[in-house]
Design an enzyme around this catalytic site. Sequence first.
Site, PDB file in Angstrom:
ATOM      1  CG  ASP A   1      90.550  58.654  -9.151  1.00 42.03           C
ATOM      2  OD1 ASP A   1      90.544  58.343  -7.938  1.00 42.03           O
ATOM      3  OD2 ASP A   1      90.350  57.830 -10.063  1.00 42.03           O
TER       4      ASP A   1
ATOM      5  CG  ASP B   1      87.136  59.169 -10.668  1.00 40.19           C
ATOM      6  OD1 ASP B   1      87.091  59.879  -9.638  1.00 40.19           O
ATOM      7  OD2 ASP B   1      86.713  58.008 -10.694  1.00 40.19           O
TER       8      ASP B   1
ATOM      9  NE  ARG C   1      79.773  55.284 -11.862  1.00 37.24           N
ATOM     10  CZ  ARG C   1      79.845  55.884 -13.045  1.00 37.24           C
ATOM     11  NH1 ARG C   1      78.786  56.489 -13.527  1.00 37.24           N
ATOM     12  NH2 ARG C   1      80.955  55.903 -13.730  1.00 37.24           N
TER      13      ARG C   1
ATOM     14  CB  THR D   1      76.555  46.599 -10.556  1.00 35.59           C
ATOM     15  OG1 THR D   1      76.924  47.485  -9.485  1.00 35.59           O
ATOM     16  CG2 THR D   1      77.019  45.189 -10.214  1.00 35.59           C
TER      17      THR D   1
HETATM   18  C1  PRP Z   1      81.429  59.656  -8.597  1.00 28.22           C
HETATM   19  C2  PRP Z   1      80.772  60.999  -8.402  1.00 28.22           C
HETATM   20  C3  PRP Z   1      79.349  60.633  -8.102  1.00 28.22           C
HETATM   21  C4  PRP Z   1      79.131  59.405  -8.935  1.00 28.22           C
HETATM   22  C5  PRP Z   1      78.354  59.812 -10.143  1.00 28.22           C
HETATM   23  O1  PRP Z   1      81.700  59.053  -7.390  1.00 28.22           O
HETATM   24  O2  PRP Z   1      81.367  61.767  -7.398  1.00 28.22           O
HETATM   25  O3  PRP Z   1      79.110  60.352  -6.733  1.00 28.22           O
HETATM   26  O4  PRP Z   1      80.433  58.934  -9.339  1.00 28.22           O
HETATM   27  O5  PRP Z   1      77.997  58.715 -10.893  1.00 28.22           O
HETATM   28  P1  PRP Z   1      76.483  58.221 -11.020  1.00 28.22           P
HETATM   29  O6  PRP Z   1      75.667  59.464 -11.289  1.00 28.22           O
HETATM   30  O7  PRP Z   1      76.550  57.320 -12.199  1.00 28.22           O
HETATM   31  O8  PRP Z   1      76.098  57.538  -9.766  1.00 28.22           O
HETATM   32  P2  PRP Z   1      82.489  57.663  -7.284  1.00 28.22           P
HETATM   33  O9  PRP Z   1      81.538  56.530  -7.302  1.00 28.22           O
HETATM   34  O10 PRP Z   1      83.576  57.647  -8.330  1.00 28.22           O
HETATM   35  O11 PRP Z   1      83.086  57.714  -5.831  1.00 28.22           O
HETATM   36  P3  PRP Z   1      84.175  58.699  -5.206  1.00 28.22           P
HETATM   37  O12 PRP Z   1      83.527  60.059  -5.094  1.00 28.22           O
HETATM   38  O13 PRP Z   1      84.423  58.094  -3.896  1.00 28.22           O
HETATM   39  O14 PRP Z   1      85.379  58.736  -6.099  1.00 28.22           O
HETATM   40  N1  URA Z   2      81.976  59.912 -11.791  1.00 21.63           N
HETATM   41  C1  URA Z   2      82.985  60.761 -12.110  1.00 21.63           C
HETATM   42  O1  URA Z   2      83.794  61.125 -11.249  1.00 21.63           O
HETATM   43  N2  URA Z   2      83.105  61.165 -13.386  1.00 21.63           N
HETATM   44  C2  URA Z   2      82.242  60.801 -14.340  1.00 21.63           C
HETATM   45  O2  URA Z   2      82.405  61.237 -15.500  1.00 21.63           O
HETATM   46  C3  URA Z   2      81.194  59.924 -13.989  1.00 21.63           C
HETATM   47  C4  URA Z   2      81.079  59.509 -12.705  1.00 21.63           C
END
Ligand code: PRP
Ligand code: URA
Length: 209
Positions: free
Chosen positions: A203, A200, A104, A108
Amino acid sequence: MSKVHVIDHPLVQHKLTIIRNKETGPKEFRELVNEIALLLAYEVTRDLPLEEVEVETPICKTKGYTVAGKKLGLVPILRAGLGMVDGILQLIPTAKVGHIGLYRDPETLQPVEYYCKLPSDSHERDLIAIDPMLATGGSAVAAISFLKKYGCASVKLMCLLAAPEGIKAMQEAHSDVDIYTAAIDEKLDSRAYIVPGLGDAGDRLFGTK
Ligand code: PRP
Ligand code: URA
């Protein structure tokens, strides 16, 4: 309209509370995410069709049941979805696993795709898309649109936490996709993090912060 299944089993809620705790470190977080995923998978697969078979016990022949119908596929959304795969595979070891890489964009909030590798027979399988966090819903909506573009018609979504905004977005975009979650949280904050949430997920799983 798709259904939202909240898995309020006591063991799920207990484990979820531990992973919400900011003091829980990556090792315990990872273990618990897999354990919750296994418990959710039990509910996601509740409606699998069965066929009757004959089985011979050490005592006599009898009627038994085996899982019939289409084979299953798991599609974790990278990266955090990976944290749930091993738990589900403990329950469904023969499922094939495809991967969709999305992150994400922090400015944006739009999903950016960077990877996709699906089993060649994905369109013939019942798929479970996996992502611990359904926040705005942008990532899950995009991943499932992608699966549909590949001809995959049978998809469910499994997550740990869902925000009302994400559920709405999913239901508007994919009214045929049921959502399975351990909890529906209150809202999103100004950075679109789930409140109260667990932070997160990527993370916390991989210790990258
Ligand atoms: C996180 C999570 C989802 C997304 C959710 O991923 O694992 O994929 O955010 O948010 P949304 O519903 O608003 O799209 P992230 O983009 O942080 O990537 P990552 O899993 O690589 O850390
Ligand atoms: N992605 C995450 O990992 N945590 C949140 O709370 C939202 C998006």
